[in-house]
Design an enzyme around this catalytic site. Sequence first.
Site, short mmCIF file in Angstrom:
data_model
loop_
_atom_site.label_atom_id
_atom_site.label_comp_id
_atom_site.label_asym_id
_atom_site.label_seq_id
_atom_site.Cartn_x
_atom_site.Cartn_y
_atom_site.Cartn_z
N ASP A 86 -24.18 -17.03 9.26
CA ASP A 86 -24.27 -16.68 7.85
C ASP A 86 -24.22 -15.15 7.86
O ASP A 86 -25.06 -14.52 8.51
CB ASP A 86 -25.61 -17.23 7.32
N LYS A 88 -6.55 -8.06 4.37
CA LYS A 88 -6.39 -7.64 2.99
C LYS A 88 -6.88 -8.74 2.06
O LYS A 88 -6.92 -9.89 2.49
CB LYS A 88 -4.92 -7.31 2.70
N HIS A 130 0.34 -8.08 6.82
CA HIS A 130 1.23 -8.85 7.71
C HIS A 130 2.71 -8.54 7.49
O HIS A 130 3.53 -8.81 8.35
CB HIS A 130 0.92 -10.35 7.65
N LYS A 179 6.52 -8.22 10.22
CA LYS A 179 7.75 -9.00 10.10
C LYS A 179 8.88 -8.30 10.85
O LYS A 179 9.02 -7.08 10.79
CB LYS A 179 8.13 -9.19 8.62
N GLU A 184 8.36 -15.52 -4.78
CA GLU A 184 7.89 -16.74 -4.13
C GLU A 184 8.09 -17.92 -5.07
O GLU A 184 8.00 -17.76 -6.29
CB GLU A 184 6.39 -16.64 -3.82
N ASP A 189 -2.78 -8.30 -5.10
CA ASP A 189 -2.48 -9.22 -4.00
C ASP A 189 -1.21 -8.80 -3.25
O ASP A 189 -1.12 -9.00 -2.04
CB ASP A 189 -2.31 -10.64 -4.59
N HIS A 225 1.71 -5.04 0.33
CA HIS A 225 3.02 -5.38 0.91
C HIS A 225 4.16 -4.55 0.30
O HIS A 225 4.98 -3.98 1.01
CB HIS A 225 3.34 -6.86 0.71
N LYS A 238 5.02 -15.27 -8.47
CA LYS A 238 4.90 -16.66 -7.99
C LYS A 238 5.69 -17.55 -8.93
O LYS A 238 5.96 -17.20 -10.07
CB LYS A 238 3.44 -17.09 -7.99
C1 BG6 Z 1 -0.32 -12.82 1.06
C2 BG6 Z 1 -0.73 -13.09 -0.37
O1 BG6 Z 1 -0.79 -11.58 1.47
O2 BG6 Z 1 1.09 -12.86 1.17
C3 BG6 Z 1 -0.16 -14.44 -0.85
O3 BG6 Z 1 -2.14 -13.11 -0.48
C4 BG6 Z 1 1.33 -14.50 -0.61
O4 BG6 Z 1 -0.44 -14.64 -2.22
C5 BG6 Z 1 1.67 -14.11 0.84
O5 BG6 Z 1 1.76 -15.82 -0.87
C6 BG6 Z 1 3.17 -13.99 1.03
O6 BG6 Z 1 3.44 -13.82 2.39
P1 BG6 Z 1 4.83 -14.28 3.01
O7 BG6 Z 1 4.77 -13.85 4.44
O8 BG6 Z 1 4.89 -15.78 2.84
O9 BG6 Z 1 5.90 -13.60 2.22
#
Ligand code: BG6
Length: 495
Positions: free
Chosen positions: A101, A155, A185, A189, A223, A242, A247, A347
């Site tokens: 915890d 993040k 992330h 890539k 997305e 987000d 990103h 999205k």
């Molecule tokens: C994440 C977001 O950091 O990246 C998500 O929190 C998003 O909302 C995702 O869907 C997208 O990552 P990728 O690699 O699928 O483009």
Amino acid sequence: MTIPNQIPTASASPDLPLDMIIFGGGGDLSARKLLPALYMAHLHGNLPPATRIIATGRRDWSRDDYLGFMNEHSKPFVDKKALTSAGWDAFTGLFDYVRIDAGAADDYASLARVSRPNALRVFYLATAPDLFTTICDQLAASGLVDEHARVVLEKPLGHDLASAQAINTAVGQHFAETQIYRIDHYLGKETVQNLMVLRFGNAIFGPLWQAPYIRSVQITVAETVGVGSRAGFYDETGALRDMVQNHLLQLLCIVAMEPPVSLDPDAVRDEKLKVLRSLRRMTPDEVARDTVRGQYTAGAVNGEAVKGYLEEDNVPPGSRAETFVALHAQINNWRWAHVPFFLRTGKRMQKKVSEIVIEFADLPFSIIPNGASHAGNRLVIQLQPAESIQLQMLAKEPGSGMRMLPVNLNLDLEQAFTERRAEAYERLLIDVIRGRLTHFMRRDELEAAWAWVEPIIESWQASGERPRSYTAGTFGPAASTALVARENLTWAEEA
Ligand code: BG6
């Protein structure tokens, strides 16, 4: 510079056994991304020989319970071609589970008991950011933070500039900056890393990579997925925090930065920081003019009917969270003066595509009879779903006339290099283990990104306006088309 004595100096730790300790081990990110990435790293021999992975979480689980969780929730996300039962058994053999915890000091004593004294300890904090401070304080109080320790911060790091600064300061009480890996992330890539090679490994683009030869830059991360089961998190966060704060701004930095003096972490991060600091801060009037926020309503994506955002599970009635953002950014420096940068993410869009489109300037004058000055030269760097680079140009249509038609020089990176490509998380986890910081954000960089998005968030809040509706399965509200049309441009898919 003197380092306060309680902060250890990072060590290269090349030959130490690894204890990877995951906070939020029972969460979605661990199940879908971290554990499959660690499986692949293990399979390919990229984890140190004496590795142990200690998952932690609030649930009162035994080790067997945790392995059951992995089987059910993580295994399905491992690449089928790479999954064997022997490989999975060997991988799960590395695991332990400790119930923690975040605020309970005694629970850290249990962690200290299972953690090896002379190991390279990597603490991966895959939890909500409001726990980062408590976890780091407790780790330090339990004597788990030494010069070999590293901490990975997921993040979103904070909710705004002040909370990001508070977390950075708190974590910095126990870890030196060189021990802190702020993950985004997108920087893991393959195509994003390749962008550095495209720009700085090839001579041909250098002279053209600036105003006035570049007319505009578009960065789209679209997305098709909706908010899924993450409404609790997403509704508080929205697309700007987000996706854009991290990103999209990181992609913008790599496109726009000056050549770094080397690939050393600080050399690259210094240049990215300069870009973030050159971004024109928007006034409330500019926010109203240069940003578009949207929220999806029911529609169809890939031929399937989908709900609107407000009908998704756990979304509060009347929510104003944005699921789409488009904005016009400007970089106030010599290289980019008057070149619009359009960023867009959403999205439930028409198709999944992440791409950077560099549109080159028109011809000064056309000598081709009936030829327009609009050359239509675009460099399209697609990150996903395909990894490709296309150069769009005009060519003469065969025949006796001088009619010009658009053609593409097309580099399909998946065909050019058939080797296995590590997923972003796998690559970044290996970087953490090897102590490579280049693809992680430094404190000042992260805070500069927050400082730029903050006036946008504040103006949206102050205006009290609802996001504009867009039908799921489209490319966002009509106002997004109007945003680029003001500069006599169109989004790439409309060209
Ligand atoms: C994440 C977001 O950091 O990246 C998500 O929190 C998003 O909302 C995702 O869907 C997208 O990552 P990728 O690699 O699928 O483009």
